[in-house]
Design an enzyme around this catalytic site. Structure first.
Site, PDB file in Angstrom:
ATOM      1  N   ASP A  35       0.808  -1.207   0.000  1.00 31.54           N
ATOM      2  CA  ASP A  35       0.000   0.000   0.000  1.00 31.54           C
ATOM      3  C   ASP A  35       0.844   1.261   0.000  1.00 31.54           C
ATOM      4  O   ASP A  35       1.369   1.674   1.040  1.00 31.54           O
ATOM      5  CB  ASP A  35      -0.914  -0.030   1.251  1.00 31.54           C
ATOM      6  CG  ASP A  35      -1.765   1.206   1.360  1.00 31.54           C
ATOM      7  OD1 ASP A  35      -2.195   1.532   2.498  1.00 31.54           O
ATOM      8  OD2 ASP A  35      -1.987   1.869   0.334  1.00 31.54           O
ATOM      9  N   ASP A 219      -1.780   5.484  -5.526  1.00 35.41           N
ATOM     10  CA  ASP A 219      -2.090   4.689  -4.345  1.00 35.41           C
ATOM     11  C   ASP A 219      -2.456   3.244  -4.679  1.00 35.41           C
ATOM     12  O   ASP A 219      -3.593   2.955  -5.075  1.00 35.41           O
ATOM     13  CB  ASP A 219      -3.242   5.363  -3.585  1.00 35.41           C
ATOM     14  CG  ASP A 219      -3.575   4.656  -2.302  1.00 35.41           C
ATOM     15  OD1 ASP A 219      -4.521   5.074  -1.618  1.00 35.41           O
ATOM     16  OD2 ASP A 219      -2.892   3.660  -1.973  1.00 35.41           O
TER      17      ASP A 219
END
Ligand SMILES: CCCC[C@H](NC(=O)[C@H](Cc1ccccc1)NC(=O)N1CCOCC1)C(=O)N[C@@H](CC1CCCCC1)C(O)(O)C(F)(F)C(=O)NC
Length: 329
Positions: A35, A219
């Site tokens: 992440d 992201d």
């Protein structure tokens, strides 16, 4: 030195991407979600309540000869989708794609929210954001990549996420054969912990790019492409059956629609997301109504180039030069 790890979509909607990570001695292998939108490496563990841990692979520090408790340290994190977790901290050896960091902060969950309990395909996250975003107190810890950067051939990693097929996270080198186009670089702003950048314009359906810049984050931990309402409207005005569905909390359309592509400019290059990548999935098994991969960022306060956008590109997260590289795939 370099590292290379395969990553796989978790389900038919490419909701998240799963990468195997080895922790401890002997190695305990856990499926984790990489992440770039956060900066904590945390895992389900022997300290996670049994009722929450069932179905997950667990890290047991007591079974690792190299585990050490980071006494007095705790962590707590809440994500954009309102999920959360918290716990205490160990250090241990963490190996990703064959590259080992000897003393990595491994955040052990003593509490996880319902979303994590139910999401049994992952047993935690590897934060690949900037260290400033780490949530350990009293002393924030470094990410795995930050710890690895100085020993890697180059202080960078690349993300090659794919629709319904195996992709990769490569550390310390760029495999340009993964991309069709030239890599365009643009400055990255890590001040908030994210990989922030500015796209120079956008277009729908292969038209010429306009000059309306879009500032957002790259992201890997967010499923969708989340952009301002004016852009979302400009896109779905081209989709006859598109409408906002309150229960789905997003724009849906007939699965039979031939969706236009969406392009954005970055670092002098144009990245085009095909219409197919912008049809995320039927709203439920067998439905002929589909959910859009492009949705509004209006109630988030930040634009997010999530997996739907990343799947169209090879993305270079270049810490050494504080820049992001994008190349059409
Ligand atoms: C509101 C905008 C952000 C929403 C974003 N979440 C998401 O994008 C989740 C990811 C997920 C997939 C499958 C199962 C569980 C969760 N997907 C999601 O909300 N949806 C709903 C819409 O359909 C697509 C799937 C998020 O919080 N991303 C986190 C990391 C995730 C946290 C939950 C577990 C998976 C990773 C983030 O770190 O990228 C962040 F930057 F958004 C963040 O919160 N940083 C602090």
């Amino acid at each position: 030195q370099t590292g290379s790890a395969n990553t796989n979509p978790s389900d038919s909607a490419d909701d998240e991407y799963i990468t195997s990570v080895s922790i401890g001695t002997p190695a305990q292998v856990l499926p984790l979600d990489f992440d770039t939108g956060s900066s904590d490496l945390w895992v389900f563990s022997s300290e996670t309540p049994k009722s929450s841990a069932s179905g997950h692979t667990l890290y047991s520090p007591s079974k690792s000869s190299t585990a050490k408790k980071l006494s007095g340290s705790t962590w707590s994190i809440e994500y954009g989708d309102k999920s959360s977790s918290s716990g205490d901290v160990y250090t241990d050896v963490v190996t990703i794609g064959g590259f080992s960091v000897k003393t990595q902060a491994v955040e052990s969950a003593t509490k996880v929210s319902t979303q994590f309990v139910q999401d049994t395909v992952i047993s935690g996250l590897v934060g690949l954001g900037f260290d400033v975003g780490n949530q350990v107190s009293p002393r924030p810890q470094k990410t795995w990549f930050s710890n690895a950067a100085n020993s890697l051939a180059e202080p960078l990693f690349t993300a090659d996420l794919r629709h319904q097929e195996t992709g990769s996270y490569n550390f310390g080198f760029i495999d340009t054969s993964l991309a069709k186009g030239t890599i365009g670089y643009t400055p990255a702003d890590g001040s908030e912990g994210y990989w922030g950048f500015t796209a120079t314009g956008y277009s729908v359906g292969g038209a010429k790019l306009n000059r309306n810049s879009i500032t957002g984050i790259a992201d890997t931990g967010t499923t969708l492409l989340l952009l301002p309402d004016n852009i979302v409207d400009a896109y779905y005005n081209n989709v006859e059956s598109a409408q906002y569905d309150d229960s789905q909390e997003g724009v849906v359309f007939d699965c039979s629609e031939d969706l236009p592509s969406f392009s954005f400019g970055v670092g002098g290059q144009t990245i085009t997301i095909s219409g197919d990548l912008l049809n995320l999935t039927p709203i439920e098994e067998g439905s002929s109504t589909c959910f859009g991969g492009l949705q509004s960022s209006a109630d988030i306060g930040i634009n997010i180039f999530g997996d739907v956008a990343l799947k169209a590109a090879l993305v270079v997260f270049d810490l050494g030069n504080e820049r992001l590289g994008w190349a059409q795939k």
